[in-house]
Write an enzyme that holds these catalytic residues in place. Structure first.
Site, PDB file in Angstrom:
ATOM      1  N   MET A 201     -20.876  -6.860  16.249  1.00 34.98           N
ATOM      2  CA  MET A 201     -19.634  -7.309  15.618  1.00 34.98           C
ATOM      3  C   MET A 201     -19.228  -6.291  14.571  1.00 34.98           C
ATOM      4  SD  MET A 201     -17.162  -9.437  15.161  1.00 34.98           S
ATOM      5  CE  MET A 201     -15.921  -9.484  13.864  1.00 34.98           C
ATOM      6  N   GLU A 202     -17.947  -5.914  14.572  1.00 35.74           N
ATOM      7  CA  GLU A 202     -17.474  -4.763  13.812  1.00 35.74           C
ATOM      8  C   GLU A 202     -17.110  -5.054  12.367  1.00 35.74           C
ATOM      9  OE1 GLU A 202     -13.646  -6.336  15.878  1.00 35.74           O
ATOM     10  OE2 GLU A 202     -15.782  -6.215  16.271  1.00 35.74           O
TER      11      GLU A 202
ATOM     12  N   HIS B 267     -18.592   2.050  20.234  1.00 36.12           N
ATOM     13  CA  HIS B 267     -17.575   1.005  20.353  1.00 36.12           C
ATOM     14  C   HIS B 267     -17.275   0.385  18.992  1.00 36.12           C
ATOM     15  CE1 HIS B 267     -15.430  -2.121  22.721  1.00 36.12           C
ATOM     16  NE2 HIS B 267     -15.746  -2.880  21.682  1.00 36.12           N
ATOM     17  N   GLU B 268     -18.326   0.036  18.268  1.00 35.42           N
ATOM     18  CA  GLU B 268     -18.131  -0.649  16.981  1.00 35.42           C
ATOM     19  C   GLU B 268     -17.564   0.288  15.916  1.00 35.42           C
ATOM     20  OE1 GLU B 268     -19.144  -3.659  19.139  1.00 35.42           O
ATOM     21  OE2 GLU B 268     -18.306  -3.806  17.131  1.00 35.42           O
TER      22      GLU B 268
ATOM     23  N   GLY C 250     -23.414  -8.870  21.319  1.00 32.88           N
ATOM     24  CA  GLY C 250     -24.107  -7.598  21.288  1.00 32.88           C
ATOM     25  C   GLY C 250     -23.922  -6.903  19.955  1.00 32.88           C
TER      26      GLY C 250
ATOM     27  N   HIS D  89     -13.907   0.521  16.291  1.00 31.01           N
ATOM     28  CA  HIS D  89     -13.229  -0.649  15.724  1.00 31.01           C
ATOM     29  C   HIS D  89     -12.886  -0.481  14.249  1.00 31.01           C
ATOM     30  CE1 HIS D  89     -12.724  -3.693  18.684  1.00 31.01           C
ATOM     31  NE2 HIS D  89     -14.002  -3.802  19.001  1.00 31.01           N
TER      32      HIS D  89
END
Length: 943
Positions: free
Chosen positions: A350-351, A383-384, A348, A387
């Site tokens: 990637m940080e 969310h990302e 979905g 991170h």
């Protein structure tokens, strides 16, 4: 888990396993190998008299990243193929015949070894496991030149051997070099280097690897993605995510024209200690929209045709970035932060530090998109961005503590949106994901939040609801039990500042959280260790007599084998309310249950007790027959005497206890009776989810008569609510969630008015050529009804031409919900081929197909026939594979299907037989079978 993919838990799956493995020394001389054509360049830097002690290697490794950690050889298992065989102590004089045979054999072996050594282009294989030692402190420099990537590793030697983890995506290129021995161990993605002469401690050297590879055709490394522009021309995007060069989890422009078609980009030197798994680069003709947030240029990139879909993500990201800067009291450390929507992307999101990559559905929404669709985007972005602090600024030391990255990012995702975007009603989603995490963690096949990780497959499997949602849940529980509102935040800030640029263990977090209140230290360690070091969660049983309440805890374990019951105990902050005060936060009281049982005193006689206020604790409660009856009566009299979260947790808990066999379905029915008056979203959606699960089990068990009775029961329970729903635009996210759940259930159960209205809306939509908009929360039910009628071909044409990504994904789910066998087979095959349906959507397609009666057996046969192709696309143990296994097996409830599942997966060997998700599948089928055997008769009587 569906919520992890479709709601907000879009997350990366690791493609490279770093260096920490159980081992001690690295016995290079004991390893049999064949020569490899690759060359490595080694350049000595001379002696350096440093005062560093040997243990500084570990501290330096901790500073630089996850790769270098010494572990004791005592951790090796006796049966491990890595263990060196001990020579026999006995000895006898051989006969002449034996000596002649041995000499002849030796000559053959030497001759073959010389041939193998001199053959050019040979690869080598390892016979024994490469044990690990960290022989040096390391810095890493990467350069790119004319298609060849050069990776220079600057090392201060502690031993004359180096072992690296690699993925065999790359080949080391030829070049002048000293004679360096290279060994490879494919199962652990490792190569080892032995130098020609002993290097002394403190000596410095450079190990240079030149390597190149073709573009990847999977989602690993440097792969190409594509899309079609408005004129139908195919455009390409080149994306790097991991595996492009040797990855160390170290805390590690200008453009020059080289020719008419070749340009060289030079980037600014990284200003932070950065793990190289966070490096990404993209070559694409994307269009950005940007703004300054403090000192950071924030940009959102997309293909030019979707430029107008980027505005919401930019607005949400700017607010969230500003929130995090202030909340953590540590400004985002880079000058730029790019959010990029990739047309073909497995995870979905990637940080990657400074260059976060997303699926288009996770980042792009149109101006007409519903608030529910915007909630999805905001969740992933939050969310990302979290991170960038939890994971990037501070990184877990090894994959066993992945929850320090993912649990925190998940917790902060919901916390930040509640503050910044309160209209998105994110607390409903947070409650739901906490309840869903319990379903996996209640199985014997679950794992501790912090658990041993040794293989690439085990790393992949750590990316699950235990690391994400359970990790977030125990942080919520901890925060709710700490004294003072700011205690938890102060501890987080201390943790981030103290370990900025470093790697951490779980214990580092507990130390930081108690810095401002030392008396908590022992309590904190005792409490949180019980939640992170053992799998599962407790069942708290309540016995209430007068002013005395006895609480008893045990492991809530859904297992049909009594021998597996554990004696685990948790340190539980049990919160509770009663009928005299039940709604306001100040009504909540806390009792800490550390032992098997404990007793608390009430200030006087109360009519009823409700434990786990607002479901902030990660445990289930059984009130006993009398206690449940008291709560049922209270809800019948006035259901608003409890918060919606408390009503939801009661519904969830009683279904869980039914699955465990502790309550009858008659007791479930008595609690659900009040729902005819319920108006809030989460209690209704939880009841619908639980009843739909039972309905699907009956459907797949070929119990049509009982299924029809359950359908009548569900429609009688929720019929008035369904009838009250409108089909027009509404603003409230919570009301959109409620309406979508009610109408999707009603139409799935073939409720006549629902089907009629959905068909009418679809007809109007098609005839208007898309100018008549279907409200976002109603699109799924409308597309589902269309797909299960003669409109499936029309829907397929709409899919091919859809411009809104969220709408396109809903059309795909509609297509996959068909009950036509030919269409089911077509969409399964098409999803695997990737020509029309992107292969990244394969888990979604399979999951949707399995929900229907016509499709679940087709899907089960399909994954058996195409397993090798599936694991070429998705790594063994990855979340995609976990989801595929769960989707295709979780509705089986017969001995015949159990035998099929066990037979197939056991035949896979190293191709997936030992996955935790396989154990989970077997256990789930056994539990389904037990539940059916126990409840079918009572269901017939009740319905």
């Amino acid at each position: 888990k569906e919520n992890m993919i479709e709601n907000s838990m879009f997350e990366e799956e690791p493609d490279v396993v770093d260096l920490a493995k159980d081992s001690a020394s690295f016995p290079v001389n004991d390893i049999v190998y064949e020569p490899r054509s690759s060359r490595l360049l080694v350049r000595g830097l001379g002696e350096n008299d440093l005062d560093d002690e040997e243990e500084d290697c570990e501290s330096s490794a901790r500073l630089l990243g996850m790769s270098f950690m010494n572990r004791s050889s005592a951790h090796r298992t006796a049966g491990s193929p890595y263990t060196r065989q001990s020579p026999s102590s006995s000895c006898s004089r051989p006969s002449t015949r034996t000596m002649v045979v041995c000499v002849l054999f030796l000559v053959i072996v030497v001759s073959m070894s010389m041939v193998l050594y001199l053959l050019p282009g040979c690869t080598f294989t390892k016979v024994r496991k490469l044990s690990l030692v960290m022989p040096c402190t390391v810095a890493h420099k990467i350069k790119y030149s004319q298609g060849i990537i050069s990776s220079s590793i600057f090392a201060e030697m502690l031993r004359a051997e180096v072992l690296l983890h690699v993925d065999l995506l790359w080949q080391l290129s030829d070049g002048e070099a000293t004679a360096v021995t290279v060994l490879e161990y494919k199962p652990n993605q490792q190569i080892a280097v032995k130098f020609t002469e002993e290097l002394k401690a403190g000596q410095k050297c450079v190990l240079t690897l030149d390597y190149a590879a073709e573009l990847s055709h999977t989602y690993d490394g440097f792969y190409n993605s594509s899309y079609s522009d408005k004129e139908g021309n195919k455009k390409y995007v080149f994306v790097h995510l991991l595996l492009t060069f040797p990855l160390f989890s170290f805390k590690s422009a200008k453009t020059t024209s080289l020719s008419n078609i070749l340009f060289m980009d030079e980037f600014e030197k990284t200003t932070v200690n950065m793990s190289t798994y966070l490096v990404a680069f993209i070559v694409a003709n994307f269009t950005p929209v940007n703004k300054m947030v403090s000192n950071t240029l924030l940009s959102v990139y997309a293909v030019p045709e979707k430029y107008e879909h980027t505005a919401y993500a930019l607005d949400a990201a700017s607010k969230l970035l500003d929130f995090y800067n202030n909340f953590f009291e540590i400004p985002y450390p880079l000058k730029k932060l790019d959010l990029v929507a990739i047309p073909d992307f497995l995870a979905g999101a990637m940080e990657n530090w400074g260059l976060i990559t997303f699926r288009e559905t996770s980042l792009l929404v149109g101006s007409q998109s519903s608030a529910l669709e915007k909630q999805v985007v905001a969740s992933v972005v939050a969310h990302e961005l979290a991170h960038q602090w939890f994971g990037n600024l501070v990184t877990m030391n090894w994959w066993n503590d992945l929850w320090l990255n993912e649990g925190f990012a998940t917790y902060m995702q919901y916390t930040s949106i509640q503050h910044v975007l309160p209209h998105l009603d994110i607390e409903n989603l947070f409650l739901d994901v906490r309840l869903r995490a319990m379903e996996k963690d209640a199985l014997n096949s679950s794992h501790a939040v912090s658990t041993e990780v040794n293989t690439p497959e085990q790393v992949e499997e750590m990316f699950d609801s235990v690391s994400y949602e359970k990790g977030a849940s125990i942080l919520l529980m901890l925060n709710a039990s700490l004294p003072g509102e700011q205690q938890f935040r102060k501890g987080i800030i201390q943790y981030l500042k103290q370990f900025s640029g470093l790697n951490t263990y779980t214990s580092d977090l507990w130390n930081s959280l108690t810095q401002f209140y030392k008396p908590l230290l022992k309590v904190m360690f005792e409490m949180m260790n019980s939640w992170t070091s053992q799998k599962g969660f407790p069942l708290v049983t309540v016995s209430h007599k007068g002013d005395e309440v006895t609480l008893t805890q045990e492991h809530f374990l859904l297992t049909s084998d009594n021998n597996t019951r554990s004696s685990s105990l948790w340190n539980i902050p049990v919160s509770y309310i009663n009928d005299t005060c039940s709604l306001a936060p100040e009504c909540r009281q806390i009792f800490t249950l550390k032992t098997k049982s404990g007793t608390l005193k009430l200030p006087g006689n109360v009519t009823w007790l409700k434990m786990n206020y607002k479901n902030t604790g990660f445990y289930i409660v059984d009130y006993g027959k009398d206690g449940w009856a008291e709560l049922c009566d209270a809800l019948t009299d006035d259901y608003k005497v409890l918060t919606s979260e408390d009503r939801t947790s009661l519904i969830h808990n009683i279904f869980a206890l039914s699955r465990l066999g502790r309550v009858t379905f008659q007791q479930v029915h008595l609690l659900l009776k009040y729902l005819s008056n319920e108006t809030e979203t989460t209690p209704i959606t939880e009841a619908l989810l639980q009843l739909n699960t039972v309905y699907r089990l009956l459907d797949k068990r070929h119990e049509p008569e009982l299924g029809a009775r359950l359908k009548v029961y569900m429609l009688s329970l929720f019929g008035s609510l369904v009838g009250n729903q409108t089909w027009d635009e509404i603003e409230s996210v919570s009301k959109q969630e409620l309406r979508a759940a009610l109408l999707e259930t009603a139409c799935r159960l073939k409720e006549e008015s629902c089907i009629k209205q959905a068909k009418a809306i679809f007809k109007s939509y098609v005839e208007s050529n898309g100018t008549v908009r279907i409200p976002g929360d109603l699109q799924q039910v409308v597309f589902n009804v269309a797909a299960q009628s003669d409109d499936w071909p029309t829907l397929l044409n709409l899919y091919a031409n859809a411009s809104y990504d969220s709408e396109k994904r809903k059309i795909l789910k509609g297509l996959a919900s068909t009950q036509d066998p030919h269409q089911i087979v077509w969409i399964l095959k098409e999803g695997l081929s990737g020509h029309i349906v992107q292969t990244q959507e394969m888990p979604l397609v399979i999951d949707t197909v399995c929900k229907g009666f016509a499709g679940y057996l087709f899907a089960w046969d399909f994954i058996q026939e195409n397993w090798d192709q599936l694991i070429e696309k998705f790594p063994v143990g990855s979340f995609a594979i976990q989801r595929i296994i769960k989707s295709t097996t979780s509705q089986f409830s017969t001995k015949a299907h159990l035998a099929q599942v066990q037979s197939f997966f056991s035949s896979l060997k190293e191709r997936g037989s030992s996955m935790r998700s396989v154990q989970e599948a077997v256990e789930t089928i056994k539990l389904n079978q037990r539940w059916m055997d126990t409840n079918l008769a009572s269901l017939r009587k009740l319905l």
